[in-house]
Write a protein that holds these residues in place. Structure first.
Motif, short mmCIF file in Angstrom:
data_model
loop_
_atom_site.label_atom_id
_atom_site.label_comp_id
_atom_site.label_asym_id
_atom_site.label_seq_id
_atom_site.Cartn_x
_atom_site.Cartn_y
_atom_site.Cartn_z
N LEU A 94 22.36 26.03 21.64
CA LEU A 94 22.06 27.38 21.17
C LEU A 94 23.18 27.96 20.32
O LEU A 94 23.09 29.09 19.86
N GLY A 95 24.25 27.17 20.15
CA GLY A 95 25.39 27.65 19.36
C GLY A 95 26.27 28.61 20.11
O GLY A 95 27.01 29.39 19.50
N LEU A 96 26.22 28.56 21.44
CA LEU A 96 26.99 29.48 22.27
C LEU A 96 28.10 28.74 22.99
O LEU A 96 27.94 27.58 23.37
N THR A 97 29.20 29.42 23.18
CA THR A 97 30.32 28.89 23.94
C THR A 97 30.54 29.79 25.14
O THR A 97 30.57 31.02 24.99
N LEU A 98 30.69 29.19 26.30
CA LEU A 98 30.97 29.97 27.50
C LEU A 98 32.38 30.54 27.37
O LEU A 98 33.34 29.79 27.19
N PRO A 99 32.52 31.87 27.40
CA PRO A 99 33.84 32.47 27.22
C PRO A 99 34.70 32.36 28.47
O PRO A 99 34.22 31.99 29.55
N GLU A 100 35.97 32.67 28.32
CA GLU A 100 36.84 32.83 29.48
C GLU A 100 36.32 34.03 30.26
O GLU A 100 35.73 34.95 29.69
N VAL A 101 36.55 34.04 31.57
CA VAL A 101 36.11 35.16 32.39
C VAL A 101 36.87 36.41 31.95
O VAL A 101 38.09 36.38 31.76
N VAL A 102 36.13 37.50 31.80
CA VAL A 102 36.75 38.77 31.42
C VAL A 102 37.58 39.25 32.60
O VAL A 102 37.07 39.38 33.72
N PRO A 103 38.87 39.52 32.39
CA PRO A 103 39.71 40.00 33.50
C PRO A 103 39.21 41.34 34.03
O PRO A 103 38.73 42.18 33.25
N PRO A 104 39.30 41.56 35.33
CA PRO A 104 38.86 42.84 35.90
C PRO A 104 39.62 44.01 35.31
O PRO A 104 40.81 43.91 35.01
N LEU A 105 38.92 45.14 35.15
CA LEU A 105 39.53 46.37 34.66
C LEU A 105 40.12 47.20 35.79
O LEU A 105 40.79 48.19 35.53
N THR B 53 22.86 19.90 32.42
CA THR B 53 22.57 20.29 31.04
C THR B 53 22.82 21.74 30.69
O THR B 53 22.60 22.12 29.54
N VAL B 54 23.22 22.58 31.60
CA VAL B 54 23.34 24.00 31.27
C VAL B 54 24.34 24.23 30.14
O VAL B 54 24.03 24.90 29.16
N GLU B 55 25.53 23.67 30.25
CA GLU B 55 26.51 23.89 29.18
C GLU B 55 26.11 23.16 27.90
O GLU B 55 26.38 23.65 26.80
N ALA B 56 25.40 22.03 28.01
CA ALA B 56 24.87 21.36 26.82
C ALA B 56 23.84 22.26 26.15
O ALA B 56 23.78 22.35 24.92
N ARG B 57 23.03 22.93 26.95
CA ARG B 57 22.02 23.85 26.40
C ARG B 57 22.70 25.01 25.69
O ARG B 57 22.27 25.44 24.62
#
Length: 160
Positions: A16-27, A8-12
Motif C-alpha cells: 500500500l506504500g505505507l511504512t509503519l512509523p516509530e511509536v509516538v512518544p507519550p505526551l 503478511t501484515v507488514e508486507a501488505r
C-alpha cells in the motif's frame, strides 16, 4: 475485503506504500499501548508524522473533512505501531474489535463518521476481514496539541 494471511501484515503495508512509523512518544504519563490477556488497548493516537502534526484546528473550520479523513488514516497507522510495540508482530492480530475516534469539530460540523472512515478503511485495507470492527465517532471541542483527530483501537490477539 480478503483476510490477511499469516506473515503478511507488514508486507501488505508495503504494498500500500505505507511504512509503519516509530511509536509516538507519550505526551503525558501513560503507555502508547497495553496488553491485557488476549487484548491490546491503545491510547489515543494523534496524527503525528515525524514528531509533528501535519495541521491543527477544528474539522469543518480550519481543517476540511477530506484532510481530517487522511489524518484519521495516520492515526490508525500510529495505532498499529503502538500495537506492534507491545506484541512484536502484527500478524498476531486476530481482529480489530473496536475503534474510537475523536474529531475536534466546528460547532456545526456533523460529519464525524465520514472522517473516522479514514481509520476504518486503512484497517480494512491492511488487515482484510480482521480489520472489520465496531466503532464510535465522537465530536469534541478540542484535542491535545489542537489536533483535528485522535483514534484509539482495541485488538484481539491470536491465542498463544
Amino acid at each position: 475485503m480478503s483476510g490477511a494471511a499469516a506473515g503478511t501484515v507488514e508486507a501488505r503495508l508495503a504494498e500500500l506504500g505505507l511504512t509503519l512509523p516509530e511509536v509516538v512518544p507519550p505526551l503525558a504519563t501513560y503507555q502508547p499501548a497495553v496488553r491485557s490477556g488476549v487484548y491490546v488497548y491503545t491510547s489515543g493516537q494523534l496524527p503525528m508524522v515525524g514528531g509533528k502534526l501535519p495541521c491543527t484546528g477544528k474539522v469543518g473550520a480550519e481543517v476540511t473533512p477530506e484532510e481530517a479523513k487522511d489524518l484519521a488514516r495516520i492515526c490508525a497507522l500510529n495505532a498499529l505501531a503502538a500495537v506492534k510495540s507491545v506484541v512484536g508482530d502484527l500478524d498476531r492480530i486476530a481482529r480489530v474489535v473496536k475503534v474510537v475516534g475523536f474529531i475536534a469539530s466546528a460547532a456545526d460540523f456533523t460529519g464525524q463518521p465520514a472522517v473516522l472512515n479514514g481509520a476504518s478503511e486503512l484497517l480494512g485495507e491492511v488487515l482484510g476481514v480482521k480489520g472489520v470492527h465496531a466503532r464510535s465517532a465522537v465530536g469534541v471541542a478540542v484535542l491535545p496539541l489542537d489536533a483535528p483527530v485522535e483514534v484509539e483501537i482495541q485488538v484481539e490477539l491470536v491465542q498463544d
